[in-house]
Every structure is written in structure tokens, then in C-alpha cells.
Scaffold this motif. Structure first.
Motif, mmCIF file in Angstrom:
data_model
loop_
_atom_site.group_PDB
_atom_site.id
_atom_site.type_symbol
_atom_site.label_atom_id
_atom_site.label_comp_id
_atom_site.label_asym_id
_atom_site.label_seq_id
_atom_site.Cartn_x
_atom_site.Cartn_y
_atom_site.Cartn_z
ATOM 1 N N THR A 5 0.843 -1.188 0.000
ATOM 2 C CA THR A 5 0.000 0.000 0.000
ATOM 3 C C THR A 5 0.884 1.247 0.000
ATOM 4 O O THR A 5 1.009 1.925 1.016
ATOM 5 C CB THR A 5 -0.962 -0.001 1.207
ATOM 6 N N PRO A 6 1.494 1.547 -1.140
ATOM 7 C CA PRO A 6 2.467 2.644 -1.185
ATOM 8 C C PRO A 6 1.872 4.024 -0.945
ATOM 9 O O PRO A 6 2.594 4.939 -0.594
ATOM 10 C CB PRO A 6 3.056 2.531 -2.594
ATOM 11 N N ASN A 7 0.581 4.183 -1.123
ATOM 12 C CA ASN A 7 -0.026 5.494 -0.901
ATOM 13 C C ASN A 7 -0.819 5.544 0.401
ATOM 14 O O ASN A 7 -1.808 6.257 0.518
ATOM 15 C CB ASN A 7 -0.892 5.886 -2.100
ATOM 16 N N ALA A 115 -4.979 3.765 12.727
ATOM 17 C CA ALA A 115 -5.799 4.538 11.787
ATOM 18 C C ALA A 115 -4.968 4.756 10.533
ATOM 19 O O ALA A 115 -3.817 5.188 10.610
ATOM 20 C CB ALA A 115 -6.200 5.865 12.406
ATOM 21 N N SER A 116 -5.557 4.437 9.396
ATOM 22 C CA SER A 116 -4.835 4.529 8.130
ATOM 23 C C SER A 116 -5.669 5.271 7.093
ATOM 24 O O SER A 116 -6.901 5.184 7.094
ATOM 25 C CB SER A 116 -4.531 3.133 7.579
ATOM 26 N N ALA A 117 -4.973 5.949 6.211
ATOM 27 C CA ALA A 117 -5.603 6.620 5.080
ATOM 28 C C ALA A 117 -4.927 6.095 3.817
ATOM 29 O O ALA A 117 -3.714 6.229 3.671
ATOM 30 C CB ALA A 117 -5.450 8.129 5.196
ATOM 31 N N ARG A 118 -5.712 5.497 2.948
ATOM 32 C CA ARG A 118 -5.197 4.991 1.670
ATOM 33 C C ARG A 118 -5.668 5.921 0.560
ATOM 34 O O ARG A 118 -6.860 6.230 0.464
ATOM 35 C CB ARG A 118 -5.687 3.564 1.411
ATOM 36 N N HIS A 119 -4.728 6.344 -0.249
ATOM 37 C CA HIS A 119 -4.997 7.319 -1.304
ATOM 38 C C HIS A 119 -4.840 6.689 -2.679
ATOM 39 O O HIS A 119 -4.007 5.810 -2.868
ATOM 40 C CB HIS A 119 -4.049 8.511 -1.157
ATOM 41 N N GLU A 122 -0.306 9.134 -5.494
ATOM 42 C CA GLU A 122 0.791 9.614 -4.664
ATOM 43 C C GLU A 122 0.624 11.087 -4.307
ATOM 44 O O GLU A 122 0.892 11.493 -3.175
ATOM 45 C CB GLU A 122 2.125 9.400 -5.387
ATOM 46 N N GLU A 123 0.151 11.884 -5.251
ATOM 47 C CA GLU A 123 -0.006 13.316 -4.967
ATOM 48 C C GLU A 123 -1.036 13.567 -3.865
ATOM 49 O O GLU A 123 -0.885 14.492 -3.071
ATOM 50 C CB GLU A 123 -0.314 14.123 -6.228
ATOM 51 N N ASN A 124 -2.084 12.716 -3.797
ATOM 52 C CA ASN A 124 -3.058 12.858 -2.704
ATOM 53 C C ASN A 124 -2.430 12.502 -1.364
ATOM 54 O O ASN A 124 -2.672 13.168 -0.355
ATOM 55 C CB ASN A 124 -4.288 11.988 -2.952
ATOM 56 N N ARG A 125 -1.616 11.439 -1.355
ATOM 57 C CA ARG A 125 -0.923 11.065 -0.112
ATOM 58 C C ARG A 125 -0.004 12.190 0.331
ATOM 59 O O ARG A 125 0.014 12.575 1.499
ATOM 60 C CB ARG A 125 -0.120 9.776 -0.306
ATOM 61 N N LYS A 126 0.744 12.742 -0.598
ATOM 62 C CA LYS A 126 1.666 13.839 -0.268
ATOM 63 C C LYS A 126 0.903 15.056 0.249
ATOM 64 O O LYS A 126 1.327 15.695 1.213
ATOM 65 C CB LYS A 126 2.522 14.211 -1.473
#
Length: 153
Positions: A5-7, A115-119, A122-126
């Protein structure tokens, strides 16, 4: 963040309280811990089942109003809930930002909260990182822990 899950961004915390207590506060008392102070949240609607509405509004100290509309993707009583803002209302697509996963597991005498957020991108994660994900979600975890650890079960 894992290779699978890189993002994904995650915050985890050990809470010195039994899982049943943590779940009760986590799932049923969100208005007390969901936003880092001085922000606050009001629950507008929660239909706790896959496909059910998950709507809340966050309010900031300077008059900010941030609606958070989406649906539950999963609701596993006593273990986790998963939401997304990619779908709203009666399964209408929306501009997706993330899938949020809040989960607990027994650990020793207490509970491991994650708690995790998956995007999607990559730009959303950043962007989420730059918005203060780690500090903000860690503050929420600390608020959750304080409630659970300072109240009798």
C-alpha cells in the motif's frame, strides 16, 4: 507505509484499556476525539453497515466548516470500520481523496489502535502528509487514548 500500500499513511498507538472499552469510545463517541482540539466534529449521519452513509462536519476555531461525506465500506463490530469519500448519497461517485480505516486489536493488557488513510494517487498522499496527517491523526489517537485510559471500564 508498506510495499503493498504505497499510498497509505498510518498512525498507531497502544491504549492501556481493554478492546471493548476502546471500541465503545472509538465507534460511539467520535465527537469527543475525532478532531484535534481546537477543531470539533458533529456527526450528521452514521448508518453503520457496508454501503451506509457516513456523514459528519468538522468545525475549525476560525469559523472553518469542512463537511465529510461518504459511505462505510466495512463495519466489523468490535474490530474496525472503513469509510471512503469516493461515494456519497445513493452510491453517487464523488471526487475521491481516501479510504479511511480505523481498527483495533488486543495487545497484552490493552489495545492496539491503528488509523490509516489509503490514497488513490501519490499526490493525494503527499497532500495529506503536508496537511499535517501525522500530527493531526496522532493527536486524535492521543485524545481517544486519554478518554479510554482515564475512565473506568
Amino acid at each position: 507505509m508498506s510495499d503493498e500500500t504505497p499510498n497509505q499513511l498510518s498512525v498507531t498507538r497502544y491504549i492501556a484499556a481493554p478492546p471493548a472499552k476502546v471500541w465503545d469510545v472509538m465507534a460511539h463517541r467520535q465527537e469527543e476525539w475525532w478532531c484535534p482540539v481546537p477543531w470539533r466534529v458533529e456527526i450528521d449521519e452514521q448508518d453503520r453497515r457496508p454501503g451506509g452513509a457516513c456523514r459528519m462536519t468538522m468545525y475549525g476555531p476560525n469559523g472553518e466548516v469542512a463537511p465529510q461525506d461518504g459511505i462505510f465500506l466495512a463495519y466489523d463490530e468490535g474490530r474496525r470500520f472503513v469509510t471512503t469519500d469516493a461515494i456519497v448519497g445513493d452510491f453517487q461517485p464523488a471526487g475521491p481523496f481516501m479510504i479511511g480505516i480505523w481498527e483495533i486489536a488486543p495487545e497484552g493488557e490493552g489495545t492496539r489502535y491503528t488509523a490509516s488513510a489509503r490514497h488513490w494517487r501519490e499526490e493525494n498522499r503527499k497532500t495529506h502528509e503536508q496537511m499535517g496527517f501525522v500530527d493531526g491523526w496522532a493527536a486524535c489517537a492521543a485524545q481517544l487514548a486519554a478518554i479510554c485510559e482515564n475512565e473506568r471500564a
